[in-house]
Motif scaffolding. Structure first.
Motif, PDB file in Angstrom:
ATOM      1  N   LYS A 151      -5.370  38.435 -27.782  1.00 48.00           N
ATOM      2  CA  LYS A 151      -4.265  38.435 -26.818  1.00 48.00           C
ATOM      3  C   LYS A 151      -4.765  38.860 -25.442  1.00 48.00           C
ATOM      4  N   ASP A 152      -5.577  39.921 -25.409  1.00 46.20           N
ATOM      5  CA  ASP A 152      -6.141  40.381 -24.138  1.00 46.20           C
ATOM      6  C   ASP A 152      -7.045  39.316 -23.526  1.00 46.20           C
ATOM      7  N   PHE A 153      -7.805  38.643 -24.381  1.00 52.55           N
ATOM      8  CA  PHE A 153      -8.706  37.592 -23.900  1.00 52.55           C
ATOM      9  C   PHE A 153      -7.914  36.461 -23.263  1.00 52.55           C
ATOM     10  N   ASN A 154      -6.902  35.958 -23.966  1.00 55.18           N
ATOM     11  CA  ASN A 154      -6.117  34.836 -23.440  1.00 55.18           C
ATOM     12  C   ASN A 154      -5.415  35.209 -22.135  1.00 55.18           C
ATOM     13  N   ALA A 155      -4.852  36.404 -22.097  1.00 54.29           N
ATOM     14  CA  ALA A 155      -4.160  36.834 -20.880  1.00 54.29           C
ATOM     15  C   ALA A 155      -5.133  36.946 -19.712  1.00 54.29           C
ATOM     16  N   SER A 156      -6.288  37.578 -19.946  1.00 49.51           N
ATOM     17  CA  SER A 156      -7.285  37.735 -18.882  1.00 49.51           C
ATOM     18  C   SER A 156      -7.819  36.381 -18.430  1.00 49.51           C
ATOM     19  N   PHE A 157      -8.031  35.487 -19.394  1.00 55.46           N
ATOM     20  CA  PHE A 157      -8.539  34.160 -19.047  1.00 55.46           C
ATOM     21  C   PHE A 157      -7.582  33.439 -18.110  1.00 55.46           C
ATOM     22  N   TRP A 158      -6.303  33.383 -18.488  1.00 51.57           N
ATOM     23  CA  TRP A 158      -5.353  32.631 -17.671  1.00 51.57           C
ATOM     24  C   TRP A 158      -5.038  33.333 -16.351  1.00 51.57           C
ATOM     25  N   MET A 159      -5.294  34.635 -16.291  1.00 48.06           N
ATOM     26  CA  MET A 159      -5.124  35.359 -15.027  1.00 48.06           C
ATOM     27  C   MET A 159      -6.368  35.244 -14.143  1.00 48.06           C
ATOM     28  N   GLY A 160      -7.433  34.643 -14.672  1.00 46.72           N
ATOM     29  CA  GLY A 160      -8.649  34.456 -13.896  1.00 46.72           C
ATOM     30  C   GLY A 160      -9.559  35.665 -13.854  1.00 46.72           C
ATOM     31  N   ASP A 161      -9.310  36.650 -14.704  1.00 45.23           N
ATOM     32  CA  ASP A 161     -10.162  37.850 -14.764  1.00 45.23           C
ATOM     33  C   ASP A 161     -11.224  37.623 -15.835  1.00 45.23           C
ATOM     34  N   TYR A 162     -12.283  36.920 -15.479  1.00 44.37           N
ATOM     35  CA  TYR A 162     -13.260  36.479 -16.464  1.00 44.37           C
ATOM     36  C   TYR A 162     -14.137  37.608 -16.993  1.00 44.37           C
ATOM     37  N   ILE A 163     -14.321  38.645 -16.235  1.00 45.17           N
ATOM     38  CA  ILE A 163     -15.104  39.780 -16.736  1.00 45.17           C
ATOM     39  C   ILE A 163     -14.355  40.463 -17.878  1.00 45.17           C
ATOM     40  N   GLU A 164     -13.066  40.736 -17.677  1.00 45.51           N
ATOM     41  CA  GLU A 164     -12.271  41.336 -18.752  1.00 45.51           C
ATOM     42  C   GLU A 164     -12.123  40.376 -19.932  1.00 45.51           C
ATOM     43  N   ALA A 165     -11.997  39.087 -19.631  1.00 37.09           N
ATOM     44  CA  ALA A 165     -11.894  38.100 -20.699  1.00 37.09           C
ATOM     45  C   ALA A 165     -13.146  38.127 -21.565  1.00 37.09           C
ATOM     46  N   ALA A 166     -14.311  38.210 -20.931  1.00 37.54           N
ATOM     47  CA  ALA A 166     -15.571  38.247 -21.682  1.00 37.54           C
ATOM     48  C   ALA A 166     -15.653  39.493 -22.557  1.00 37.54           C
ATOM     49  N   LYS A 167     -15.206  40.623 -22.046  1.00 39.97           N
ATOM     50  CA  LYS A 167     -15.229  41.864 -22.834  1.00 39.97           C
ATOM     51  C   LYS A 167     -14.340  41.741 -24.075  1.00 39.97           C
ATOM     52  N   SER A 168     -13.131  41.235 -23.876  1.00 34.75           N
ATOM     53  CA  SER A 168     -12.199  41.096 -25.002  1.00 34.75           C
ATOM     54  C   SER A 168     -12.702  40.076 -26.011  1.00 34.75           C
ATOM     55  N   SER A 169     -13.299  39.005 -25.511  1.00 31.60           N
ATOM     56  CA  SER A 169     -13.851  37.977 -26.392  1.00 31.60           C
ATOM     57  C   SER A 169     -14.978  38.538 -27.253  1.00 31.60           C
TER      58      SER A 169
END
Length: 313
Positions: free
Chosen positions: A188-206
């Protein structure tokens, strides 16, 4: 869940799905298609929907069919399963199916405002009949709230104080060894960060989500996790974060290349978009432009409006 499948074709379907799992993990997708067809044919041999075939039908939708048919087709099948479940008194299964249908609709590109209204209508009833599915749906509602900026929504209120927020849901999952719920929190955190354009946080959650054994299960979340992760990796490489991001992006592209053999209408635009990201990362502007444009066309032709947006972005 498999233990609840009755006779009347259900046992054979369960066997076929378990076999599908095994060959899926070995990346043997043609064999997977054969086992999926085996399970489907067993259900077709049973005249009409029966109480004994409802759960097998759900399992086929949940783990198998969407690899080979469009998400919209899977969504339509899930609606039928919901109706059959209610008809035969399987209320818990109906809400489990409904919860998964909402997830498929999100990935299909349903309007977020429509999904928000759907959750508002169904969360309280879901709490009565299927508390397990409720946790996934609350996470999905929280993700949608973060994407729409809705700060007034209180999805965790449905737990009546037992689970107050994402952190307590994660703690509850770990304490009960419900690792799929824990994985879902990070996805959930990954998808939200991805669509918000926060790729650093998306990578961490992934990265955290991939640590869970359930991350390899053949579920619809896996497709979009790998697809979005590839985009994230290529973007981070182009931002100068290091060679490892390019290598990981290439791995995701290779994975989708394998999957495209299952169904071009589902996977081709995703593969072409990752190819565009790779070309852009290599500085091949002409090839990147051509692939971005082709990805837009393929996404449009197959009804993935939000994925057109990714290619334009």
């Amino acid at each position: 869940f498999f233990n609840k499948i009755d006779n009347g074709g259900g046992g054979g379907v369960a066997f076929g799905i378990v076999a599908f799992f095994q060959v899926f993990l070995k990346q043997s997708f043609e064999s997977g298609r054969q086992w999926g067809t085996f399970a489907t044919n067993i259900l077709k041999s049973v005249e009409g929907p029966t109480p004994a075939t409802i759960r097998p039908r759900f399992l086929l939708c949940l783990y198998v069919n969407f690899w080979y048919v469009s998400l919209q087709t899977s969504i339509n099948h899930m609606r039928e399963i919901e109706e059959m479940s209610l008809k035969f008194g399987e209320t818990s299964l109906a809400y489990m199916t409904k919860s998964m249908r909402f997830k498929f609709q999100f990935f299909r590109g349903e309007r977020l405002s429509t999904l928000s209204q759907t959750f508002d209508t169904n969360l309280q009833t879901m709490a009565r009949f299927n508390s397990g599915s409720l946790k996934y749906s609350v996470l999905d509602r929280e993700m949608i709230d973060s994407l729409t900026g809705d700060i007034s929504s209180t999805p965790y209120a449905v737990f009546n104080g037992k689970i107050r927020n994402k952190q307590s849901l994660l703690a509850d999952a770990h304490s009960k060894m419900h690792l799929q719920i824990a994985e879902a929190v990070h996805l959930k955190d990954f998808n939200a960060s991805f669509w918000m354009g926060d790729y650093i946080e998306a990578a961490k959650s992934s990265d955290i989500a991939l640590l869970f054994p359930s991350a390899k299960m053949p579920k619809v979340q896996l497709i979009y996790h790998m697809f979005y992760r590839g985009i994230v990796m290529f973007h981070l490489y182009r931002e100068g974060k290091g060679e490892k991001w390019l290598e990981e992006g290439n791995k995701m592209q290779d994975q989708v290349q394998i999957w495209v053999k299952n169904s071009k209408p589902i996977f081709e635009n995703k593969l072409v978009l990752l190819e565009a990201e790779h070309y852009a990362s290599m500085g091949n502007v002409v090839a990147a432009k051509e692939s971005y444009e082709l990805s837009v066309e393929l996404a449009r032709d197959n009804g993935y409006v939000h994925e057109q947006g990714l290619a334009y972005g």
